[in-house]
Design an enzyme around this catalytic site. Structure first.
Site, PDB file in Angstrom:
ATOM      1  N   GLU A  38     -33.217 -44.875 -16.321  1.00  0.00           N
ATOM      2  CA  GLU A  38     -34.038 -45.954 -15.651  1.00  0.00           C
ATOM      3  C   GLU A  38     -34.998 -46.951 -16.463  1.00  0.00           C
ATOM      4  OE1 GLU A  38     -37.197 -45.762 -11.873  1.00  0.00           O
ATOM      5  OE2 GLU A  38     -37.586 -44.498 -13.570  1.00  0.00           O
ATOM      6  N   ASP A  73     -35.517 -40.501 -16.230  1.00  0.00           N
ATOM      7  CA  ASP A  73     -36.702 -41.184 -15.285  1.00  0.00           C
ATOM      8  C   ASP A  73     -37.437 -41.881 -16.462  1.00  0.00           C
ATOM      9  OD1 ASP A  73     -38.075 -41.641 -13.029  1.00  0.00           O
ATOM     10  OD2 ASP A  73     -39.904 -40.555 -14.369  1.00  0.00           O
ATOM     11  N   ASN A 106     -37.661 -20.176   2.547  1.00  0.00           N
ATOM     12  CA  ASN A 106     -38.294 -20.564   1.210  1.00  0.00           C
ATOM     13  C   ASN A 106     -39.101 -21.838   1.292  1.00  0.00           C
ATOM     14  OD1 ASN A 106     -36.317 -22.604   0.976  1.00  0.00           O
ATOM     15  ND2 ASN A 106     -34.973 -21.833  -0.502  1.00  0.00           N
ATOM     16  N   ASP A 107     -39.459 -22.210   2.614  1.00  0.00           N
ATOM     17  CA  ASP A 107     -40.188 -23.374   2.814  1.00  0.00           C
ATOM     18  C   ASP A 107     -41.457 -23.549   2.114  1.00  0.00           C
ATOM     19  OD1 ASP A 107     -38.031 -24.223   4.359  1.00  0.00           O
ATOM     20  OD2 ASP A 107     -38.983 -24.404   6.283  1.00  0.00           O
ATOM     21  N   GLY A 116     -38.914 -28.978   3.415  1.00  0.00           N
ATOM     22  CA  GLY A 116     -38.280 -27.824   3.215  1.00  0.00           C
ATOM     23  C   GLY A 116     -36.738 -27.996   3.039  1.00  0.00           C
ATOM     24  N   ASP A 176     -33.587 -27.617   0.699  1.00  0.00           N
ATOM     25  CA  ASP A 176     -33.526 -27.037  -0.439  1.00  0.00           C
ATOM     26  C   ASP A 176     -32.069 -26.924  -1.187  1.00  0.00           C
ATOM     27  OD1 ASP A 176     -31.915 -25.556   1.364  1.00  0.00           O
ATOM     28  OD2 ASP A 176     -33.664 -24.511   1.675  1.00  0.00           O
TER      29      ASP A 176
END
Length: 649
Positions: free
Chosen positions: A384, A355, A157-158, A177, A179
């Site tokens: 944050e 975030d 799935n890269d 890559g 995951d």
């Protein structure tokens, strides 16, 4: 995330999610490309029966769908009405699911001159005990993972045909890559290390042309990026992690989206995104007309600030590739609230890290937080707010009484002020007002917080350069910093790779290098933490130290909930005590000694007998050795000494 220095290509694309007759509705399936002339996109993907948040609003997207007459065939679900906007391609359906049982019901859309559309929609059964889930707390150790850089469990799935950016491990700013499967494969290592919570940088789709790996430019709020896995993979990660005693904390962004978000091709309303009203209407180049955030966060609290400065902070974009959302728009506000609840329920989450917390609308932040906490009363959310000023941090914590009347609902915040003080204290020479005295005096600022013990203290994160490098590649100081975080009266968080002294440049932002690949996360890595292969002596020492301290902390209730006392540093030595009772009337259970001297030091113990009482021995937490507590204690040079007190009166 604070300031991002990389700009993205703004090719706008649309992705689609659901489901039309005769297509079977699969709520967890990957998005399917749909023809917008004949298909609809509906979000949330599903909902659940017996939710506190039973008033459900569906966003429906399709060509001229606003003209449709809507009806439902359901048992106990009530259609309360619909809302339209100036964009005819959006329709918002208000449903009441209170008291309805789990079922699949149908939404029916009739448009003049068009074929009827009938859509299956799932109201699922909740998992047992979902509402009573426990959030992260002081008993936990949070381990932060940047998923693209941690472990590649599925090289297949890269790359993905729907996604623009392709993997390039040689590019520090590119996708590498890592995951979800890689994290699943690493759970044994993490459990053995002593980790009890995983904070994972955003996993939702980021279909940007470049610099998409970090996850903070979401392009689909209901889809896990296929280069990380699927929605179902995410759920399985949480379930498998729970079996190891590990919870999952999602990284959520409500302030902004990615420029390739499917909304940006066809915004639901004119005020969905904060931008100059004339930027597109008059045909001007949008990027040149944009206003970027000032990052001047104190404008929200300053009694003397002007509205223009406050608006510039909250409504400005981070960068051109991150459109700033307008949470004052009620349809958008409700969408974001439902989306966060959806991921908590679907993903079996034990927490949210929000975030850029203060950049969103202040009133919305209260509504968003309260809605989540009402659904999950024992949950936890950490925001944050990147500043070294504890007064600024304290403004946003629940139960803080602010002079302007603002009452936040946020339980926790990242403790940037104490983190920055820790770095200064360990980096500089000792002096009257420098060195360890900074840590001692800074804790007096805890009086400004509603509850300082609910702050999350960290030794580093994905936006900061690596601890070991910032401390001059000094192993002793690095162990001292980690020990401070893990024995403090805070909720501790460590960054992946700190346990094996991962490094970075120290000047300016170095995100791609700071978030380097975890050794052993890729097949045939020359160095592998998982296989204990190729580590230097210092790396092996740091890993052993971290594992010993994390696992000791697991059973040390007095660190989780007990009292803290400390003594004014003298001659480069700073002593803290942890007790079971808040007032330390039960005497010390753990003695923590920070020594910045390069040479051995003889420490007289008479000064500490008020809390050591008659204890005659202690156990070294790291080595396991028994240490005599007589008149003096010998400190063998710079470093940390952790003594579990064996006898107290």
């Amino acid at each position: 995330m604070r300031r991002l220095h990389s700009k993205f290509t703004s090719t706008l694309i649309a992705t689609s999610l659901i489901l039309l007759t005769p297509v079977t509705h699969h709520t967890l399936a990957a998005p399917l490309p749909l023809n917008h002339d004949t298909a609809l996109r509906i979000e949330p993907l599903n909902w659940w029966a017996d939710m506190h948040h039973s008033q459900l609003q569906l966003m429906v997207y399709g060509k001229n769908i606003a003209k449709a007459k809507v009806s439902i065939t359901a048992d106990g679900v009530t259609l309360k009405g619909v809302e339209t906007t100036e964009n005819p391609n959006y329709l918002f359906i208000n449903l009441d699911t209170q008291g309805a049982k789990a079922q699949t019901f149908r939404l029916i859309f009739d448009q003049d001159g068009e074929a009827q559309i009938s859509v299956a929609y799932d109201l699922l059964k909740r998992d047992k005990g979902s509402a009573e889930r426990l959030g992260f707390s002081n008993k936990d150790v949070i381990y932060l993972i940047t998923p693209d850089r941690f472990a590649n469990g599925d090289p297949g799935n890269d790359n993905h045909p729907d996604m623009i950016e392709r993997a390039d491990r040689s590019n520090p700013g590119g996708r590498h890559g890592g995951d979800i499967q890689g994290i699943i494969n690493s759970l044994d290592y993490l459990a053995d290390l002593g980790v009890t919570q995983l904070w994972i940088n955003p996993l939702t789709e980021n279909n940007q042309a470049e610099y998409s790996y970090h996850g903070y430019s979401v392009t689909d709020h209901y889809r896990i990026d296929p280069r990380f896995g699927s929605n179902q993979d995410y759920r399985q990660l949480a379930l498998k992690a729970q079996e190891k005693g590990i919870g999952i904390i999602a990284d959520v962004v409500v302030n902004h989206i990615g420029s390739n978000h499917w909304w940006m091709q066809d915004l639901p309303t004119n005020d969905w995104v904060n931008r100059p009203s004339s930027s597109l209407a008059k045909g001007k180049d949008n990027a040149k007309a944009l206003t970027f955030t000032s990052h001047r966060r104190t404008t929200l609290q300053d009694p003397y600030s002007v509205d223009k400065d406050t608006q510039e902070f909250t409504d400005g974009w981070f960068v051109e590739s991150m459109p700033d959302l307008n949470q004052r728009q009620p349809l958008l506000a409700n969408y974001l609230i439902q989306n966060s609840i959806w991921w908590v329920e679907h993903g079996h989450l034990s927490g949210i890290r929000e975030d850029t917390y203060s950049y969103s609308d202040k009133a919305f932040l209260v509504d968003w937080t309260q809605a989540i906490m009402a659904e999950y009363p024992h949950f936890n959310i950490v925001g944050e707010e990147w500043t070294g000023n504890p007064i600024t941090i304290s403004y946003w914590q629940k139960d803080k009484i602010n002079k302007d009347g603002y009452r936040s609902a946020l339980p926790s915040l990242m403790d940037f002020p104490l983190y920055e003080t820790l770095l200064k204290a360990l980096s500089e020479e000792e002096g009257w007002s420098e060195g360890l005295i900074r840590l001692y005096e800074f804790l007096a600022n805890d009086v400004v917080y509603a509850d300082p013990t609910q702050l999350v203290l960290f030794e580093g994160n994905h936006d900061t350069n690596r601890l070991y490098s910032l401390l001059g590649d000094n192993l002793a100081l690095t162990k001292m910093a980690l020990a401070y975080v893990l024995t403090s009266n805070r909720i501790p968080q460590i960054f992946y790779g700190s346990e094996i002294l991962m490094q970075s440049p120290t000047k300016d932002r170095n995100d791609g290098i700071t978030r380097s690949d975890f050794p052993g996360g890729w097949q045939d890595d020359a160095v592998s933490v998982f296989d204990n292969k190729g580590l230097s002596d210092d790396q092996a020492s740091m890993l052993s130290f971290t594992r010993s301290l994390l696992n000791y902390r697991k059973q040390a209730d007095f660190i989780h909930n007990g009292g803290l006392r400390h003594y004014v540093p003298q001659d480069g030595v700073y002593v803290q005590m942890r007790c079971a009772k808040q007032d330390c009337s039960d005497k010390a259970r753990l003695m923590v000694v920070y020594n910045k001297n390069d040479k051995p030091v003889t420490l007289p113990l008479a000064r500490y007998r008020d809390l050591l009482a008659s204890a005659s021995s202690a156990r070294d937490v790291i080595s396991g050795e028994t240490i005599a507590l007589g008149k003096t204690l010998t400190l063998n040079g710079q470093g940390i000494t952790l003594l579990a007190i064996e006898e107290t009166n």
